[in-house]
Design a protein around this motif. Structure first.
Motif, PDB file in Angstrom:
ATOM      1  N   PHE A   1       6.288   7.429  -8.803  1.00 34.94           N
ATOM      2  CA  PHE A   1       7.094   6.736  -7.804  1.00 34.94           C
ATOM      3  C   PHE A   1       6.718   7.077  -6.360  1.00 34.94           C
ATOM      4  O   PHE A   1       7.493   6.841  -5.445  1.00 34.94           O
ATOM      5  N   SER A   2       5.527   7.622  -6.170  1.00 29.64           N
ATOM      6  CA  SER A   2       4.976   7.726  -4.826  1.00 29.64           C
ATOM      7  C   SER A   2       4.131   6.466  -4.598  1.00 29.64           C
ATOM      8  O   SER A   2       3.772   5.775  -5.551  1.00 29.64           O
ATOM      9  N   SER A   3       3.840   6.169  -3.363  1.00 26.69           N
ATOM     10  CA  SER A   3       3.097   4.946  -3.051  1.00 26.69           C
ATOM     11  C   SER A   3       1.634   5.070  -3.479  1.00 26.69           C
ATOM     12  O   SER A   3       1.008   6.123  -3.313  1.00 26.69           O
ATOM     13  N   CYS A   4       1.101   4.008  -4.049  1.00 28.96           N
ATOM     14  CA  CYS A   4      -0.297   3.983  -4.481  1.00 28.96           C
ATOM     15  C   CYS A   4      -1.205   3.982  -3.256  1.00 28.96           C
ATOM     16  O   CYS A   4      -1.034   3.163  -2.349  1.00 28.96           O
ATOM     17  N   GLY A   5      -2.176   4.873  -3.225  1.00 28.60           N
ATOM     18  CA  GLY A   5      -3.080   4.970  -2.076  1.00 28.60           C
ATOM     19  C   GLY A   5      -3.938   3.734  -1.889  1.00 28.60           C
ATOM     20  O   GLY A   5      -4.313   3.394  -0.768  1.00 28.60           O
ATOM     21  N   ILE A   6      -4.223   3.033  -2.978  1.00 24.59           N
ATOM     22  CA  ILE A   6      -5.083   1.849  -2.905  1.00 24.59           C
ATOM     23  C   ILE A   6      -4.304   0.620  -2.460  1.00 24.59           C
ATOM     24  O   ILE A   6      -4.797  -0.222  -1.709  1.00 24.59           O
TER      25      ILE A   6
ATOM     26  N   PRO B   1       1.769  -1.223 -10.327  1.00 22.62           N
ATOM     27  CA  PRO B   1       1.611  -2.514 -10.994  1.00 22.62           C
ATOM     28  C   PRO B   1       0.348  -3.262 -10.590  1.00 22.62           C
ATOM     29  O   PRO B   1      -0.236  -3.982 -11.400  1.00 22.62           O
ATOM     30  N   HIS B   2      -0.084  -3.096  -9.329  1.00 20.61           N
ATOM     31  CA  HIS B   2      -1.285  -3.803  -8.864  1.00 20.61           C
ATOM     32  C   HIS B   2      -2.569  -3.213  -9.447  1.00 20.61           C
ATOM     33  O   HIS B   2      -3.613  -3.868  -9.436  1.00 20.61           O
ATOM     34  N   CYS B   3      -2.492  -1.980  -9.954  1.00 24.81           N
ATOM     35  CA  CYS B   3      -3.662  -1.340 -10.570  1.00 24.81           C
ATOM     36  C   CYS B   3      -3.849  -1.770 -12.025  1.00 24.81           C
ATOM     37  O   CYS B   3      -4.915  -1.539 -12.602  1.00 24.81           O
TER      38      CYS B   3
ATOM     39  N   GLU C   1      -1.048   0.633  -0.953  1.00 27.56           N
ATOM     40  CA  GLU C   1       0.144   1.051  -0.200  1.00 27.56           C
ATOM     41  C   GLU C   1       0.664  -0.020   0.758  1.00 27.56           C
ATOM     42  O   GLU C   1       1.841  -0.015   1.132  1.00 27.56           O
ATOM     43  N   SER C   2      -0.186  -0.963   1.157  1.00 26.12           N
ATOM     44  CA  SER C   2       0.249  -2.013   2.077  1.00 26.12           C
ATOM     45  C   SER C   2       0.940  -3.164   1.352  1.00 26.12           C
ATOM     46  O   SER C   2       1.500  -4.053   1.997  1.00 26.12           O
ATOM     47  N   ARG C   3       0.921  -3.151   0.020  1.00 25.18           N
ATOM     48  CA  ARG C   3       1.514  -4.240  -0.752  1.00 25.18           C
ATOM     49  C   ARG C   3       2.902  -3.859  -1.247  1.00 25.18           C
ATOM     50  O   ARG C   3       3.238  -2.684  -1.369  1.00 25.18           O
ATOM     51  N   ARG C   4       3.717  -4.882  -1.526  1.00 23.59           N
ATOM     52  CA  ARG C   4       5.060  -4.625  -2.043  1.00 23.59           C
ATOM     53  C   ARG C   4       4.981  -4.108  -3.473  1.00 23.59           C
ATOM     54  O   ARG C   4       4.047  -4.394  -4.207  1.00 23.59           O
ATOM     55  N   LYS C   5       5.999  -3.350  -3.871  1.00 23.14           N
ATOM     56  CA  LYS C   5       6.094  -2.794  -5.224  1.00 23.14           C
ATOM     57  C   LYS C   5       4.817  -2.035  -5.603  1.00 23.14           C
ATOM     58  O   LYS C   5       4.205  -2.282  -6.637  1.00 23.14           O
TER      59      LYS C   5
END
Length: 244
Positions: free
Chosen positions: A34-39, A61-63, A41-45
């Motif tokens: 539940f930390s922000s994804c480094g790749i 989810p984007h990964c 981070e600019s996208r929602r969810k």
């Protein structure tokens, strides 16, 4: 004499191997979710709330398209702590004697032990961290059970199951409802012996309350939440048996 030394060394290596956590289990217990994804981070969810059992890391989810062919385990949140559905986790490891919690109709297991706010006295506590538990459970979380077995020198392979990738597919996650990548709705509480029930009834009561406000009624039958003791749901639970 030399042979004796070799036998002892081999026996020691076997004992170490038996108590060594597999990479996926070590990763699941040690990972930060539940930390922000480094790749992304600019996208929602973009919170990392899925664990790849093959890569042994958390992803957002984007990964997921990059892990489409990998076995994937969803992690959720309850009172700011990471949980996994019991129905998912018990396909990977024996969860017996780990206390589950029921959240919105789904049984979940805490991944790690949680800080305790005050000292309590009870005849039934976690074997590892002394958190008060319901009978007949011995552990408050997955890590507490694993750490206890390692401390005892028990063979972890006896509680581990072979991963069936068909149980943790990307496609099955996509079909897992609206809260697939969100937190489970909960109420703030000590979370030691209560469970949350019926989100829908609460929403219904909220709308009733708004209607009554509009009509300026002086009295209201609205109740802001409903909790139920877990003990009352376990009247038929088996008597505590020694852990082996």
């Amino acid at each position: 004499m030399v042979r004796e030394g070799q036998d002892e060394e081999e026996e020691m290596m076997m004992m170490v191997a038996a108590t060594t956590k597999p990479a996926w289990l070590e990763g699941l217990i040690g990972e930060t979710f539940f930390s922000s994804c480094g790749i992304h981070e600019s996208r929602r969810k973009s919170e990392k709330n899925v664990f790849c059992l093959l890569c042994c890391l958390s992803v957002c989810p984007h990964c997921l398209p990059s892990h489409r062919s990998h076995p994937l385990l969803q992690v959720r949140r309850y009172v700011y702590h990471d949980v996994v559905r019991l129905s998912d986790l018990e396909k990977l490891i024996d969860c017996s004697y780990v206390q589950p919690y029921t959240i919105n109709g789904a049984k979940v297991i805490f991944i790690n032990q949680r800080p305790q706010s005050r000292a309590k006295v009870s005849s039934n506590v976690c074997f590892t961290c002394d958190r008060i538990l319901q009978e007949p459970f011995h552990f408050c979380s997955l890590s507490c059970k694993v750490d206890y077995l390692v401390y005892q020198g028990d063979d972890l392979s006896s509680i581990l199951y072979r991963i069936d990738e068909s149980d943790f597919t990307f496609a099955s996650m996509r079909m897992d409802g609206h809260d697939q990548f969100g937190e489970i709705s909960t109420m703030e509480d000590d979370a030691d012996d209560i469970m949350v029930i019926s989100d829908q009834s609460e929403q219904g009561n909220n709308s009733n309350k708004k209607e009554k406000k509009k009509k300026k009624k002086k009295e209201s039958n609205y109740f802001p939440g409903m909790v139920l003791s877990l003990g009352s749901r376990r009247k038929g639970a088996p008597h505590r048996a020694p852990f082996s």
